[in-house]
Design a protein around this motif. Sequence first.
Motif, PDB file in Angstrom:
ATOM      1  N   GLU A  45     -30.308 -15.254 -23.188  1.00  0.00           N
ATOM      2  CA  GLU A  45     -31.039 -14.983 -24.130  1.00  0.00           C
ATOM      3  C   GLU A  45     -30.758 -14.030 -25.967  1.00  0.00           C
ATOM      4  OE1 GLU A  45     -35.929 -13.527 -25.435  1.00  0.00           O
ATOM      5  OE2 GLU A  45     -34.804 -13.279 -23.178  1.00  0.00           O
ATOM      6  N   GLU A  46     -30.729 -13.465 -25.436  1.00  0.00           N
ATOM      7  CA  GLU A  46     -29.660 -12.588 -26.601  1.00  0.00           C
ATOM      8  C   GLU A  46     -27.995 -13.778 -27.665  1.00  0.00           C
ATOM      9  OE1 GLU A  46     -27.760 -11.830 -23.639  1.00  0.00           O
ATOM     10  OE2 GLU A  46     -30.033 -10.170 -23.429  1.00  0.00           O
ATOM     11  N   LYS A  47     -28.368 -14.632 -27.177  1.00  0.00           N
ATOM     12  CA  LYS A  47     -27.553 -16.299 -27.503  1.00  0.00           C
ATOM     13  C   LYS A  47     -28.393 -16.553 -29.160  1.00  0.00           C
ATOM     14  CE  LYS A  47     -23.180 -16.418 -26.578  1.00  0.00           C
ATOM     15  NZ  LYS A  47     -22.067 -16.785 -27.426  1.00  0.00           N
ATOM     16  N   PHE A  48     -29.260 -17.492 -28.461  1.00  0.00           N
ATOM     17  CA  PHE A  48     -30.047 -17.632 -28.754  1.00  0.00           C
ATOM     18  C   PHE A  48     -31.540 -16.574 -30.494  1.00  0.00           C
ATOM     19  CE2 PHE A  48     -30.430 -19.728 -25.193  1.00  0.00           C
ATOM     20  CZ  PHE A  48     -30.157 -20.888 -25.240  1.00  0.00           C
ATOM     21  N   MET A  49     -31.240 -15.380 -29.722  1.00  0.00           N
ATOM     22  CA  MET A  49     -31.925 -14.172 -30.581  1.00  0.00           C
ATOM     23  C   MET A  49     -30.832 -14.197 -31.877  1.00  0.00           C
ATOM     24  SD  MET A  49     -34.751 -13.598 -29.119  1.00  0.00           S
ATOM     25  CE  MET A  49     -35.517 -13.002 -30.241  1.00  0.00           C
ATOM     26  N   GLU A  50     -30.005 -13.750 -32.147  1.00  0.00           N
ATOM     27  CA  GLU A  50     -28.846 -14.014 -33.052  1.00  0.00           C
ATOM     28  C   GLU A  50     -28.815 -15.215 -33.556  1.00  0.00           C
ATOM     29  OE1 GLU A  50     -25.594 -12.205 -34.654  1.00  0.00           O
ATOM     30  OE2 GLU A  50     -27.070 -11.538 -33.141  1.00  0.00           O
ATOM     31  N   PHE A  51     -29.137 -16.358 -33.184  1.00  0.00           N
ATOM     32  CA  PHE A  51     -28.940 -17.510 -33.849  1.00  0.00           C
ATOM     33  C   PHE A  51     -29.796 -17.632 -34.916  1.00  0.00           C
ATOM     34  CE2 PHE A  51     -29.882 -21.566 -34.703  1.00  0.00           C
ATOM     35  CZ  PHE A  51     -29.049 -22.066 -34.637  1.00  0.00           C
ATOM     36  N   MET A  52     -31.120 -16.881 -34.028  1.00  0.00           N
ATOM     37  CA  MET A  52     -32.178 -16.870 -34.998  1.00  0.00           C
ATOM     38  C   MET A  52     -31.910 -16.237 -36.024  1.00  0.00           C
ATOM     39  SD  MET A  52     -33.863 -19.955 -34.135  1.00  0.00           S
ATOM     40  CE  MET A  52     -35.827 -19.420 -34.272  1.00  0.00           C
ATOM     41  N   ARG A  53     -31.529 -14.966 -35.361  1.00  0.00           N
ATOM     42  CA  ARG A  53     -31.549 -13.521 -36.631  1.00  0.00           C
ATOM     43  C   ARG A  53     -30.435 -14.260 -37.369  1.00  0.00           C
ATOM     44  NH1 ARG A  53     -28.049 -10.607 -38.225  1.00  0.00           N
ATOM     45  NH2 ARG A  53     -26.323 -10.662 -36.913  1.00  0.00           N
ATOM     46  N   LEU A  54     -29.266 -14.594 -37.549  1.00  0.00           N
ATOM     47  CA  LEU A  54     -28.712 -14.892 -38.065  1.00  0.00           C
ATOM     48  C   LEU A  54     -29.213 -16.071 -39.298  1.00  0.00           C
ATOM     49  CD1 LEU A  54     -25.326 -15.340 -36.464  1.00  0.00           C
ATOM     50  CD2 LEU A  54     -25.417 -13.649 -38.446  1.00  0.00           C
ATOM     51  N   LYS A  55     -29.772 -17.166 -38.794  1.00  0.00           N
ATOM     52  CA  LYS A  55     -30.804 -18.138 -39.810  1.00  0.00           C
ATOM     53  C   LYS A  55     -32.173 -17.533 -40.802  1.00  0.00           C
ATOM     54  CE  LYS A  55     -30.192 -22.673 -39.310  1.00  0.00           C
ATOM     55  NZ  LYS A  55     -29.159 -22.555 -40.219  1.00  0.00           N
ATOM     56  N   GLY A  56     -32.182 -16.202 -40.387  1.00  0.00           N
ATOM     57  CA  GLY A  56     -33.925 -15.324 -41.548  1.00  0.00           C
ATOM     58  C   GLY A  56     -34.596 -15.570 -40.264  1.00  0.00           C
ATOM     59  N   LYS A  57     -35.258 -16.015 -39.193  1.00  0.00           N
ATOM     60  CA  LYS A  57     -36.223 -16.860 -38.653  1.00  0.00           C
ATOM     61  C   LYS A  57     -35.917 -15.507 -37.259  1.00  0.00           C
ATOM     62  CE  LYS A  57     -35.872 -21.088 -40.226  1.00  0.00           C
ATOM     63  NZ  LYS A  57     -36.884 -21.389 -41.483  1.00  0.00           N
ATOM     64  N   ILE A  58     -36.438 -14.520 -38.019  1.00  0.00           N
ATOM     65  CA  ILE A  58     -36.946 -13.443 -36.489  1.00  0.00           C
ATOM     66  C   ILE A  58     -38.011 -13.041 -36.866  1.00  0.00           C
ATOM     67  CG2 ILE A  58     -36.675 -11.387 -36.134  1.00  0.00           C
ATOM     68  CD1 ILE A  58     -34.350 -12.828 -34.888  1.00  0.00           C
ATOM     69  N   GLY A  59     -39.280 -12.818 -35.117  1.00  0.00           N
ATOM     70  CA  GLY A  59     -40.391 -12.765 -35.806  1.00  0.00           C
ATOM     71  C   GLY A  59     -40.930 -13.816 -34.830  1.00  0.00           C
ATOM     72  N   GLY A  60     -42.618 -13.058 -34.521  1.00  0.00           N
ATOM     73  CA  GLY A  60     -43.115 -14.238 -33.597  1.00  0.00           C
ATOM     74  C   GLY A  60     -43.831 -15.451 -34.286  1.00  0.00           C
TER      75      GLY A  60
END
Length: 85
Positions: A45-60
């Motif tokens: 799951e961390e791979k998906f979360m890291e990708f989203m973080r790098l895209k600036g798309k973190i949050g609910g």
Amino acid sequence: MACNDPVDEDVLRQKIDARLKELNDDYAVERDSALKDVYVKVLPEEKFMEFMRLKGKIGGQHKFPRVLKGNMLLDWQKFLETGSL
């Protein structure tokens, strides 16, 4: 697919493929003719979360897309190869 538990990718692939054939007649026909094989790679799951973080798309309000195309697909492929965008 994200999973932090140990998973046999081949068993998972077979189960997903069989279930899709049950649910969708068109898929079953295509699997018997045009789609020769199905590939499944389980990632933590961390791979998906890291990708989203790098895209600036973190949050609910931000979810990983169900279908990747265009630049998002290219970014995902690059991320998987290099770990960065």
